[in-house]
Structure formats: C-alpha cells, structure tokens
Enzyme design. Structure first.
Site, PDB file in Angstrom:
ATOM      1  CG  ASP A  66      -0.374  -0.578   2.467  1.00 38.45           C
ATOM      2  OD1 ASP A  66       0.866  -0.606   2.585  1.00 38.45           O
ATOM      3  OD2 ASP A  66      -1.141  -0.999   3.357  1.00 38.45           O
ATOM      4  CG  ASN A 135      -9.206  -1.764  11.856  1.00 37.89           C
ATOM      5  OD1 ASN A 135      -8.232  -2.376  11.387  1.00 37.89           O
ATOM      6  ND2 ASN A 135      -9.690  -0.667  11.304  1.00 37.89           N
ATOM      7  CG  HIS A 137      -6.062  -2.419   8.721  1.00 35.63           C
ATOM      8  ND1 HIS A 137      -6.211  -1.227   9.396  1.00 35.63           N
ATOM      9  CD2 HIS A 137      -4.721  -2.624   8.664  1.00 35.63           C
ATOM     10  CE1 HIS A 137      -5.022  -0.744   9.718  1.00 35.63           C
ATOM     11  NE2 HIS A 137      -4.101  -1.579   9.299  1.00 35.63           N
ATOM     12  CD  GLU A 142      -8.942   0.784   7.711  1.00 38.54           C
ATOM     13  OE1 GLU A 142      -8.903  -0.182   8.502  1.00 38.54           O
ATOM     14  OE2 GLU A 142      -8.369   1.861   7.937  1.00 38.54           O
TER      15      GLU A 142
HETATM   16  C1  F6R Z   1       1.268  -1.451   6.027  1.00 38.40           C
HETATM   17  C2  F6R Z   1       0.120  -2.345   6.131  1.00 38.40           C
HETATM   18  C3  F6R Z   1      -0.769  -2.293   7.336  1.00 38.40           C
HETATM   19  C4  F6R Z   1       0.005  -2.566   8.632  1.00 38.40           C
HETATM   20  C5  F6R Z   1      -0.923  -2.457   9.838  1.00 38.40           C
HETATM   21  C6  F6R Z   1      -0.181  -2.654  11.135  1.00 38.40           C
HETATM   22  O1  F6R Z   1       1.938  -1.647   4.811  1.00 38.40           O
HETATM   23  O2  F6R Z   1      -0.143  -3.071   5.239  1.00 38.40           O
HETATM   24  O3  F6R Z   1      -1.791  -3.237   7.200  1.00 38.40           O
HETATM   25  O4  F6R Z   1       0.570  -3.840   8.566  1.00 38.40           O
HETATM   26  O5  F6R Z   1      -1.536  -1.202   9.845  1.00 38.40           O
HETATM   27  O6  F6R Z   1       0.706  -1.588  11.327  1.00 38.40           O
HETATM   28  P1  F6R Z   1       1.816  -1.642  12.475  1.00 38.40           P
HETATM   29  O7  F6R Z   1       2.770  -2.708  12.095  1.00 38.40           O
HETATM   30  O8  F6R Z   1       2.475  -0.276  12.423  1.00 38.40           O
HETATM   31  O9  F6R Z   1       1.115  -1.920  13.745  1.00 38.40           O
END
Ligand code: F6R
Length: 245
Positions: A66, A135, A137, A142
């Site tokens: 992303d 959450n 995702h 989301e």
């Molecule tokens: C980022 C991504 C997100 C993160 C998620 C957890 O490229 O794909 O899904 O893996 O938001 O983020 P952290 O690791 O910062 O808790």
C-alpha cells in the site's frame, strides 16, 4: 489457519525472517509482497543481517501492499521512503525490481489496475508478508472490504488514522492522508503463501477475530481463513486472547 506463538517479539520476527530467507535461497527469483509499519522492522533488520552474511536479493522482485494517496516517495512518511530507508538501501535488491504503488500518480485508479497487471506479468506473488491492524485490517483493507476486492483507492478509518499518528509515524491525525492505494484482499489471496506477523497486546483482539472468529468482512484478516497456506506468527501478547483447542 496455522499459527505459531513465540515468547518475544524478537523471536517471532526472527522466525519470519528465517522463513523468508529460506524461500529466497530456494528460489532466488522469488516474488515477495511486503508490508510497512512497526511490525516488520525486526524482520527487515534480521534480513539485512542475513544479507551481510551472504543472503542475496539480487534476483528477487518485491511488491509493497500500500501507499498513502497524495504522498510522493520523497515524503518521509511515504511507504516508498520507509522501504528505502528501512530495507532496500541495505540489501542488493535492484531498484527496478522494487515495486510500490505511486501515491501521486496522475490517474490513481489506473495506477491500481496497472499494479495488478505488473504482478500478473511477473507470474503472481509467491509470498505476501503482512502485518495486521488493531481492527483486523490487512494492507489498507479496512473492515467492510470484500473478499474479492482488487487493488484500489480506499478510505482509512478513524482508528487507523489515530494508530498511525501516535508519534511512531505522523505526530498529528490531521497530517495523515485520508485515503490510500491498497492491494485488495482478492489479490492477496492469490499468493502461494501468506505470513501474518502480529506483535503486542494491541493486536490480540484482531488476532482472535482473524483466527477463531467467523469468516466475515468485519475482520478483513478472517477472509484468509480458507486460504491453503497462511501462517500467523505471534508473540505471546498478540496470542493472549486465543483459546487453546
Ligand atoms: C502497512 C500495512 C498495514 C500494517 C498495519 C499494522 O503496509 O499493510 O496493514 O501492517 O496497519 O501496522 P503496524 O505494524 O504499524 O502496527
């Protein structure tokens, strides 16, 4: 879905790095899908260490999950910048094999379609390595994202905006872009293998819902339940809400 629990964050990260290194050694032309965020930092550190000890990425091809809409790769909070500074600059992965969605593409919808075409042209992804949001995702899919969703423009939830502006990345929620480009769940599910790394207590509910909750769009990670080759790597805190069989 399989899961493995490790005592500490370091041990869980080490195990993921070991699996990735194994796959890269077995197939130097591997197509790897990669995340950003806090979670993968220990894995990238360990892979850099292994690279210094001889592991080569010179034929590997990577695709990131992303990118924030509106941020160019020069922006310190862009995911391109994150990958360059935390991983790519320290290994021998050729620049032309590093793929990220372009957050400032003139036509973002076309950028998303072209990204999927590039993945297909490389023969698909062998391994998607994912983190998970509090959450549930995965990438920026989301809650409410469909099981067959494709790479597209998405809106971030308030929860994700707040999680990413707690000082680790952005300092203020107002600075966080409201939208992102994200690989879809359908595209993630097409990989041969999927690894989800979850660390810390803040991920415990999401991990429980993903592994032991229903297959439901309210927890996007649960939509991996019917994939043949998914492994969750957890530290004890992230695994703390799972009920043992
Ligand atoms: C980022 C991504 C997100 C993160 C998620 C957890 O490229 O794909 O899904 O893996 O938001 O983020 P952290 O690791 O910062 O808790």
């Amino acid at each position: 879905m399989r899961y493995e629990t490790f005592k500490t964050e370091q041990e869980a990260s080490q195990a993921v790095a070991t699996r990735i290194a194994e796959l890269v050694s077995a197939n130097p032309r591997i197509r790897l899908g990669l995340p950003t965020g806090s979670t993968p930092l220990g894995v990238y550190k360990e892979l850099i260490r292994q690279h210094q000890a001889g592991l080569s990425f010179s034929e590997a091809v990577t695709f990131n999950l992303d990118e924030y809409l509106g941020l160019s790769g020069a922006h310190p909070q862009s995911y391109r910048y994150f990958m360059e500074t935390n991983f790519f600059q320290h290994i021998d992965l050729p620049t032309w094999n590093r793929h990220l969605l372009d957050g400032v593409a003139r036509y973002p919808e076309l950028e998303c379609q072209a990204y999927e075409t590039k993945i297909q042209a490389q023969g698909g992804i062998n391994l998607w390595f994912l983190g998970i949001g509090g959450n549930g995702h995965i990438a920026f899919n989301e809650p409410g994202s469909e099981v067959n969703s494709r790479t597209r423009i998405v809106s971030l939830t308030t929860e994700t905006i707040e999680a990413n502006s707690d000082g680790r990345f952005f300092k203020d929620p107002a600075e966080v872009p409201r939208c992102a480009l994200s690989v879809g769940i359908g595209a993630i599910r097409e990989a041969d293998e999927i690894i989800v790394l979850a660390l810390g207590e803040k991920k415990a509910d999401a991990v429980f819902n993903a592994i032991q909750g229903p297959f439901d769009i309210s927890c996007p990670a649960s939509l991996l339940q019917d994939h043949a080759n998914v492994t969750f790597y957890l530290d004890e805190a992230a695994a703390s809400k799972l009920t043992r069989a």
